[in-house]
Scaffold this motif. Structure first.
Motif, short mmCIF file in Angstrom:
data_model
loop_
_atom_site.label_atom_id
_atom_site.label_comp_id
_atom_site.label_asym_id
_atom_site.label_seq_id
_atom_site.Cartn_x
_atom_site.Cartn_y
_atom_site.Cartn_z
N SER A 1 16.29 -8.14 10.52
CA SER A 1 16.25 -9.59 10.33
C SER A 1 14.88 -10.20 10.57
O SER A 1 14.63 -11.35 10.18
N GLN A 2 13.95 -9.47 11.19
CA GLN A 2 12.61 -10.01 11.36
C GLN A 2 11.83 -9.97 10.05
O GLN A 2 10.78 -10.61 9.93
N HIS A 3 12.35 -9.23 9.07
CA HIS A 3 11.64 -9.09 7.79
C HIS A 3 12.40 -9.70 6.60
O HIS A 3 11.81 -9.97 5.56
N ILE A 4 13.70 -9.86 6.74
CA ILE A 4 14.52 -10.28 5.61
C ILE A 4 15.66 -11.15 6.11
O ILE A 4 16.15 -10.96 7.22
N GLN A 5 16.06 -12.14 5.31
CA GLN A 5 17.21 -12.95 5.69
C GLN A 5 18.14 -13.10 4.50
O GLN A 5 17.72 -13.14 3.34
N ILE A 6 19.42 -13.17 4.80
CA ILE A 6 20.45 -13.33 3.77
C ILE A 6 20.66 -14.82 3.56
O ILE A 6 21.15 -15.53 4.45
N ASP A 7 20.29 -15.30 2.39
CA ASP A 7 20.43 -16.72 2.07
C ASP A 7 21.72 -17.04 1.33
O ASP A 7 22.23 -18.15 1.42
N PHE A 8 22.23 -16.03 0.58
CA PHE A 8 23.40 -16.28 -0.26
C PHE A 8 24.35 -15.08 -0.23
O PHE A 8 23.92 -13.93 -0.29
N GLY B 1 0.77 -1.13 0.00
CA GLY B 1 0.00 0.00 0.00
C GLY B 1 0.82 1.21 0.00
O GLY B 1 1.83 1.75 0.24
N ASP B 2 0.75 1.77 -0.12
CA ASP B 2 1.38 3.07 -0.04
C ASP B 2 1.86 3.36 1.37
O ASP B 2 2.73 4.18 1.58
N ASP B 3 1.26 2.70 2.38
CA ASP B 3 1.73 2.90 3.74
C ASP B 3 3.03 2.15 3.88
O ASP B 3 3.39 1.30 3.09
N VAL B 4 3.80 2.50 4.90
CA VAL B 4 5.12 1.92 5.04
C VAL B 4 5.21 0.97 6.23
O VAL B 4 6.29 0.60 6.63
N VAL B 5 4.07 0.57 6.78
CA VAL B 5 4.11 -0.39 7.88
C VAL B 5 4.47 -1.77 7.33
O VAL B 5 3.88 -2.25 6.38
N ILE B 6 5.47 -2.41 7.93
CA ILE B 6 5.92 -3.71 7.47
C ILE B 6 5.24 -4.79 8.30
O ILE B 6 5.43 -4.87 9.51
N PRO B 7 4.40 -5.63 7.71
CA PRO B 7 3.67 -6.65 8.48
C PRO B 7 4.61 -7.63 9.15
O PRO B 7 5.55 -8.13 8.54
N GLU B 8 4.34 -7.94 10.42
CA GLU B 8 5.17 -8.88 11.15
C GLU B 8 4.95 -10.32 10.70
O GLU B 8 5.84 -11.14 10.77
N ASP B 9 3.73 -10.61 10.23
CA ASP B 9 3.38 -12.00 9.98
C ASP B 9 3.62 -12.42 8.53
O ASP B 9 3.29 -13.52 8.14
N ASP B 10 4.16 -11.51 7.71
CA ASP B 10 4.39 -11.85 6.32
C ASP B 10 5.67 -12.67 6.20
O ASP B 10 6.54 -12.62 7.07
N ALA B 11 5.80 -13.43 5.10
CA ALA B 11 6.98 -14.25 4.89
C ALA B 11 8.21 -13.37 4.71
O ALA B 11 8.14 -12.28 4.18
N LYS B 12 9.35 -13.88 5.17
CA LYS B 12 10.58 -13.12 5.04
C LYS B 12 11.01 -13.01 3.58
O LYS B 12 10.74 -13.89 2.77
N ILE B 13 11.71 -11.93 3.29
CA ILE B 13 12.30 -11.71 1.98
C ILE B 13 13.62 -12.45 1.93
O ILE B 13 14.44 -12.36 2.86
N HIS B 14 13.85 -13.18 0.86
CA HIS B 14 15.07 -13.97 0.71
C HIS B 14 16.06 -13.19 -0.15
O HIS B 14 15.78 -12.86 -1.30
N CYS B 15 17.22 -12.91 0.41
CA CYS B 15 18.17 -11.97 -0.17
C CYS B 15 19.47 -12.65 -0.55
O CYS B 15 19.95 -13.55 0.16
N ALA B 16 20.06 -12.20 -1.65
CA ALA B 16 21.39 -12.62 -2.07
C ALA B 16 22.23 -11.37 -2.28
O ALA B 16 21.72 -10.33 -2.73
#
Length: 442
Positions: A54-61, A20-35
């Protein structure tokens, strides 16, 4: 880069590389997988802020051909893990690669949501070209290109139907608190007429195999370093520079005299002045030729100015006032021109109390950016905590894309390209000046 390294210390233990245009990051959403491609200084700064979210994104690679850089990147991860949980054992251990092809295969398996490109500058475009067909988001460090050929390749491919990637260019200076505050105050100065940006700093730091000493790898200092500032010129004025009128003078060979020179290459730029006019505005009264009303800009770069009181200065002057942002002081000074009523006797200088004066302390990063819905990480790094703000907005945009399918980067690929174009034009003007052997006649 600013010397604001509080809280960012690289530890180098011996580790095993597991190739949404709002910037609130949901706590219960799946983490973003980052390389992450490129685990040097900027890669490590990005890692430090990713770990803070780290509650929203994790470094996989992690991917870097230089194994000591991979080791340092893992050390940064463990350091920030320890700060959050008092344990150096990573809750999620990333897979590491020394070959980008191995990482690219993971993208084909849809195992990567977000790719961070923080490799040497000349590799940014080739990496974008290789990854662009995949449906993922890419945060690419500046500069996005180092020459005209790379710019042409990016523009062509970005129009190709197989281009699926969403690009966000990392221009951290936009999010530096004092600069962000200055931008928010732009309406107070009236019509912008002059923009001056000055950087007084230390020489370029040592990089792996000295890659940043090679002009082919960087596009030279006005591209490698100053694309940040050319991006700010565009952002502040809301206008495009008139490339045919960009002018520059520079000095070379003052730094790095103790280093082995790059064969068949002139030294990189140590200092420069660049002037740039912007597209002309329309005349309101017809009394003065339009060309004398254009917004004008000036960049000053000095890379042998260690210890200067201000490392960066951004000054904007308009028809009604002036804004001055200073770093690392992290303050903005606002001045408002006197009116004819408060300065009625124009045969003498204006009275001191006729000029409006305000000072804004920008040390509270969350307050400057109006962020109140999360514990914003502000551990410093090399950009006055702005990388943490950049990640806040990027993660918000990624969540919005998951919900709505729309993605609007705050810094687009075209923004990144245009900043490089100004740097290349200024550099070519310097080269042309050096090739002109005609002496001035008295």
């Amino acid at each position: 880069m600013p010397p604001n390294t509080r809280g960012f210390h690289v530890i180098n233990p011996i580790v095993n590389i597991n190739n949404g245009d709002d910037v609130v990051i949901p706590e219960d959403d799946a983490k973003i997988h980052c390389a992450i491609i490129g685990c040097g200084m900027m890669g490590q700064e990005h890692i430090s802020y990713i770990m803070s979210y780290s509650q929203h994104i994790q470094i996989d690679f992690l991917c870097d051909p230089h194994e000591p850089s991979l080791a340092k990147a893992l050390s940064v991860m463990r350091k920030f893990q320890q700060e959050k949980s008092s344990s150096t054992i990573l809750s999620h251990e990333p897979t590491t690669f020394t070959n980008e092809d191995d990482l690219l295969r993971r993208a084909a398996l849809n195992q990567i949501d977000l790719l961070v490109i923080a490799s040497p500058n000349h590799l940014h475009t080739p990496t974008l070209l290789r990854w662009a067909k995949h449906d993922l988001t890419i945060l690419v460090e500046k500069p996005v290109a180092v020459n005209k050929e790379q710019i042409s390749q990016l523009r062509q491919l970005s129009q190709h139907p197989e281009w699926n990637a969403r690009i966000w260019v990392a221009m951290e200076y936009r999010f530096i608190p004092a600069i962000a505050k200055l931008i928010s105050l732009l309406p107070t100065v009236g019509e912008i007429k002059m923009v001056t940006i000055r950087e007084n700093r230390y020489p370029f730091l040592h990089k792996i195999n000295g890659w940043n000493r090679n002009l082919a790898n960087t596009g030279d200092s006005l591209v490698e370093k100053c694309c940040h500032f050319f991006d700010l010129f565009r952002l502040i004025t809301g206008q495009e520079a008139k490339l045919s009128k960009v002018r520059a003078i520079a000095q070379r060979g003052l730094n790095y005299e103790t280093e082995e020179p790059v064969p068949d290459q002139q030294p990189i730029i140590d200092s420069a002045f660049v002037t740039l006019p912007f597209k002309k505005v329309s005349s309101h009264d017809g009394a003065i030729d339009d060309r004398w009303k254009n917004t004008i800009g000036c960049l000053e770069l000095c890379m042998y100015a260690e210890g200067s009181r201000h490392q960066e200065e951004v000054i904007v002057t308009g028809t009604k006032g002036r804004l001055e942002a200073y770093l690392p002081e992290n303050k903005v000074y606002m001045y408002q021109r006197p009116s004819h009523k408060t300065w009625n006797d124009r045969s003498v200088p204006p009275p001191v109390d006729s000029i409006g004066r305000h000072v804004f302390d920008c040390t509270n990063v969350k307050e400057v950016h109006g962020i109140d819905d999360c514990d914003l990480p502000t551990h410093g790094g090399y950009h006055y905590s702005s990388t943490g703000v950049e990640w806040y907005y990027l993660l918000s945009e990624l969540r919005k894309h998951k919900r709505t399918g729309t993605f609007k980067p705050q810094v687009s690929l075209e923004d990144g390209i245009r900043a490089v174009e100004i740097g290349l034009k200024a550099t070519s003007a310097i080269v042309n000046n050096l090739d002109d052997d005609d002496d001035d006649e008295d």
